[in-house]
Design a protein around this motif. Sequence first.
Motif, PDB file in Angstrom:
ATOM      1  N   MET A 150       0.837  -1.192   0.000  1.00  0.00           N
ATOM      2  CA  MET A 150       0.000   0.000   0.000  1.00  0.00           C
ATOM      3  C   MET A 150       0.870   1.238   0.000  1.00  0.00           C
ATOM      4  O   MET A 150       0.442   2.323   0.310  1.00  0.00           O
ATOM      5  N   GLY A 151       2.136   1.103  -0.340  1.00  0.00           N
ATOM      6  CA  GLY A 151       3.040   2.230  -0.260  1.00  0.00           C
ATOM      7  C   GLY A 151       2.776   3.265  -1.324  1.00  0.00           C
ATOM      8  O   GLY A 151       3.041   4.437  -1.124  1.00  0.00           O
ATOM      9  N   ARG A 152       2.268   2.853  -2.527  1.00  0.00           N
ATOM     10  CA  ARG A 152       2.087   3.818  -3.600  1.00  0.00           C
ATOM     11  C   ARG A 152       0.681   3.686  -4.165  1.00  0.00           C
ATOM     12  O   ARG A 152       0.449   3.060  -5.188  1.00  0.00           O
ATOM     13  N   LEU A 153      -0.245   4.342  -3.511  1.00  0.00           N
ATOM     14  CA  LEU A 153      -1.617   4.300  -3.995  1.00  0.00           C
ATOM     15  C   LEU A 153      -1.909   5.449  -4.944  1.00  0.00           C
ATOM     16  O   LEU A 153      -2.626   5.315  -5.905  1.00  0.00           O
ATOM     17  N   SER A 154      -1.365   6.606  -4.670  1.00  0.00           N
ATOM     18  CA  SER A 154      -1.692   7.794  -5.441  1.00  0.00           C
ATOM     19  C   SER A 154      -0.762   7.943  -6.633  1.00  0.00           C
ATOM     20  O   SER A 154       0.445   7.760  -6.518  1.00  0.00           O
ATOM     21  N   THR A 155      -1.343   8.266  -7.771  1.00  0.00           N
ATOM     22  CA  THR A 155      -0.510   8.501  -8.957  1.00  0.00           C
ATOM     23  C   THR A 155       0.293   9.780  -8.794  1.00  0.00           C
ATOM     24  O   THR A 155       1.224  10.031  -9.539  1.00  0.00           O
ATOM     25  N   ARG A 169      -2.154  -9.532   6.470  1.00  0.00           N
ATOM     26  CA  ARG A 169      -2.629  -8.321   5.786  1.00  0.00           C
ATOM     27  C   ARG A 169      -1.535  -7.264   5.715  1.00  0.00           C
ATOM     28  O   ARG A 169      -1.549  -6.410   4.830  1.00  0.00           O
ATOM     29  N   ILE A 170      -0.581  -7.321   6.657  1.00  0.00           N
ATOM     30  CA  ILE A 170       0.529  -6.360   6.685  1.00  0.00           C
ATOM     31  C   ILE A 170       1.823  -7.118   7.004  1.00  0.00           C
ATOM     32  O   ILE A 170       2.440  -6.903   8.049  1.00  0.00           O
ATOM     33  N   PRO A 171       2.249  -8.010   6.116  1.00  0.00           N
ATOM     34  CA  PRO A 171       3.414  -8.864   6.411  1.00  0.00           C
ATOM     35  C   PRO A 171       4.713  -8.102   6.606  1.00  0.00           C
ATOM     36  O   PRO A 171       5.638  -8.613   7.243  1.00  0.00           O
ATOM     37  N   LEU A 172       4.802  -6.890   6.079  1.00  0.00           N
ATOM     38  CA  LEU A 172       6.003  -6.070   6.264  1.00  0.00           C
ATOM     39  C   LEU A 172       5.855  -5.155   7.473  1.00  0.00           C
ATOM     40  O   LEU A 172       6.753  -5.065   8.316  1.00  0.00           O
ATOM     41  N   SER A 173       4.720  -4.504   7.572  1.00  0.00           N
ATOM     42  CA  SER A 173       4.498  -3.542   8.651  1.00  0.00           C
ATOM     43  C   SER A 173       4.401  -4.202  10.018  1.00  0.00           C
ATOM     44  O   SER A 173       4.668  -3.562  11.038  1.00  0.00           O
ATOM     45  N   SER A 174       4.003  -5.484  10.063  1.00  0.00           N
ATOM     46  CA  SER A 174       3.849  -6.160  11.349  1.00  0.00           C
ATOM     47  C   SER A 174       5.134  -6.833  11.824  1.00  0.00           C
ATOM     48  O   SER A 174       5.129  -7.581  12.803  1.00  0.00           O
ATOM     49  N   ALA A 175       6.248  -6.559  11.164  1.00  0.00           N
ATOM     50  CA  ALA A 175       7.552  -7.032  11.642  1.00  0.00           C
ATOM     51  C   ALA A 175       8.088  -6.013  12.643  1.00  0.00           C
ATOM     52  O   ALA A 175       8.132  -4.814  12.349  1.00  0.00           O
ATOM     53  N   ASN A 176       8.471  -6.478  13.823  1.00  0.00           N
ATOM     54  CA  ASN A 176       9.047  -5.585  14.827  1.00  0.00           C
ATOM     55  C   ASN A 176      10.505  -5.319  14.466  1.00  0.00           C
ATOM     56  O   ASN A 176      11.377  -6.163  14.669  1.00  0.00           O
ATOM     57  N   LEU A 198      -9.030   3.927   6.239  1.00  0.00           N
ATOM     58  CA  LEU A 198      -9.620   2.749   5.588  1.00  0.00           C
ATOM     59  C   LEU A 198     -10.416   3.158   4.358  1.00  0.00           C
ATOM     60  O   LEU A 198     -10.276   2.541   3.277  1.00  0.00           O
ATOM     61  N   LEU A 199     -11.245   4.177   4.476  1.00  0.00           N
ATOM     62  CA  LEU A 199     -12.059   4.613   3.336  1.00  0.00           C
ATOM     63  C   LEU A 199     -11.184   5.169   2.216  1.00  0.00           C
ATOM     64  O   LEU A 199     -11.488   4.979   1.032  1.00  0.00           O
ATOM     65  N   ALA A 200     -10.098   5.840   2.574  1.00  0.00           N
ATOM     66  CA  ALA A 200      -9.174   6.331   1.542  1.00  0.00           C
ATOM     67  C   ALA A 200      -8.572   5.163   0.772  1.00  0.00           C
ATOM     68  O   ALA A 200      -8.473   5.195  -0.464  1.00  0.00           O
ATOM     69  N   VAL A 201      -8.178   4.119   1.501  1.00  0.00           N
ATOM     70  CA  VAL A 201      -7.616   2.922   0.856  1.00  0.00           C
ATOM     71  C   VAL A 201      -8.647   2.281  -0.073  1.00  0.00           C
ATOM     72  O   VAL A 201      -8.348   1.951  -1.229  1.00  0.00           O
ATOM     73  N   LEU A 202      -9.874   2.094   0.418  1.00  0.00           N
ATOM     74  CA  LEU A 202     -10.921   1.460  -0.390  1.00  0.00           C
ATOM     75  C   LEU A 202     -11.226   2.279  -1.639  1.00  0.00           C
ATOM     76  O   LEU A 202     -11.373   1.728  -2.744  1.00  0.00           O
ATOM     77  N   LEU A 234      -2.614  -4.918   2.849  1.00  0.00           N
ATOM     78  CA  LEU A 234      -2.434  -3.473   2.887  1.00  0.00           C
ATOM     79  C   LEU A 234      -1.023  -3.040   2.521  1.00  0.00           C
ATOM     80  O   LEU A 234      -0.816  -1.915   2.076  1.00  0.00           O
ATOM     81  N   ASP A 235      -0.045  -3.912   2.759  1.00  0.00           N
ATOM     82  CA  ASP A 235       1.334  -3.563   2.421  1.00  0.00           C
ATOM     83  C   ASP A 235       1.572  -3.643   0.925  1.00  0.00           C
ATOM     84  O   ASP A 235       0.930  -4.433   0.218  1.00  0.00           O
ATOM     85  N   ASP A 236       2.497  -2.818   0.446  1.00  0.00           N
ATOM     86  CA  ASP A 236       2.923  -2.881  -0.950  1.00  0.00           C
ATOM     87  C   ASP A 236       4.041  -3.914  -1.024  1.00  0.00           C
ATOM     88  O   ASP A 236       5.185  -3.636  -0.674  1.00  0.00           O
ATOM     89  N   LEU A 237       3.709  -5.139  -1.452  1.00  0.00           N
ATOM     90  CA  LEU A 237       4.688  -6.216  -1.435  1.00  0.00           C
ATOM     91  C   LEU A 237       5.725  -6.115  -2.538  1.00  0.00           C
ATOM     92  O   LEU A 237       6.684  -6.874  -2.569  1.00  0.00           O
ATOM     93  N   SER A 238       5.531  -5.168  -3.453  1.00  0.00           N
ATOM     94  CA  SER A 238       6.567  -4.948  -4.481  1.00  0.00           C
ATOM     95  C   SER A 238       7.820  -4.388  -3.859  1.00  0.00           C
ATOM     96  O   SER A 238       8.900  -4.405  -4.468  1.00  0.00           O
ATOM     97  N   ASP A 239       7.685  -3.856  -2.608  1.00  0.00           N
ATOM     98  CA  ASP A 239       8.851  -3.312  -1.918  1.00  0.00           C
ATOM     99  C   ASP A 239       9.598  -4.379  -1.126  1.00  0.00           C
ATOM    100  O   ASP A 239      10.649  -4.107  -0.551  1.00  0.00           O
TER     101      ASP A 239
END
Length: 350
Positions: free
Chosen positions: A1-6, A54-61, A209-213, A339-344
């Motif tokens: 979810m790192g790059r949603l906006s063009t 849902r957030i495999p990168l963000s949920s890493a401590n 959440l609504l912004a993401v949707l 939610l995470d941008d897994l391309s990163d």
Amino acid sequence: MGRLSTLGKRVGDMSFVAGGGVINWFPGHMAAGARAIRDRLKLTDLVIEVRDARIPLSSANEDLQHLLVRKRRIVALNKKDLANPNVMHLLSLVELKLREVISREPTLLVMVVGVPNVGKSALINSISQIASTRFPAQEKSKRATVGPFPGVTQDIAGFKIANQPSIYVLDTPGVLAPSIPDIETGLKLALTGAVKDSVAGEVRLAHYLLAVLNLRRTPLHWDRLLKERAIESANETVRTVENVLKDSIPNRRNRKNAYEAVYIEDLVKSVQKTLYITLSEFEGNLEEENELESLIHKQLIALQKTFRIPHFDSDEAFIKVSKKLLILFRAGKLGTFILDDLSDASKPFS
């Protein structure tokens, strides 16, 4: 979810969600838990690091990663039913790794770590059930305490789940990094329940959440599903109610549960329909921050009617709307999301 906006601007950087600042939650029990984890890691044979699928990168401590990489470790993506249904594969992997280590170790100490409310204790109970059939213990094993809110486990608890070989599991308190400088990471953790809602603010999370949707155009995909489910639901509702009423032993609780299930299903469809209509009628530019914020405001007002919340003070009404919307999202009623941008991602998970 790192790059949603063009326009290159992440949702977390937009003023209507970034205005609350960074989200940090590191109470005293968490600081003590982090110290205890570091101390016991030295004695641990295997670490299971549980992350939210849902957030495999963000949920890493990030504060513990330099220690975890030195240990034999499984990165387990939990809550896959909310992102990608494949829970049994996770348990099979854990069992396989346990057998590999057990073949070399007469006694095994396993530590389960992760951020708050990621499902560590529930996973331990599942592992315990597997161990009870594969590696029987002499005494009845204890169950880890689970709950729907972060912070249920505040101390390290040890469980013996097998006797031959001896397998011990350490359930640890959910621990976040002392500081989360990235606003979007904090919002994702809060949205998925790793941070108390009171820390982030329910309305702020609903805005996120609504912004993401909206930026994903998710509600526009619900139109076809709503039409298909309308036909299926009508038939299923009749069958469900008939089955309950025809029960040979009338059970008031069964009837109540059946009607509650129908009510929740209808509520979810109403919420999805509301968001579909408001987005499909939107004539502005979603990439313009002010226009996106205006759409979200209209959606919250529309959802207030959908949830049948009285038209009293708008701030209080929006809090009630936000709480209900977050409950539906976290229960997976609005669909499955990563939610995470897994391309990163620079390395795969095991």
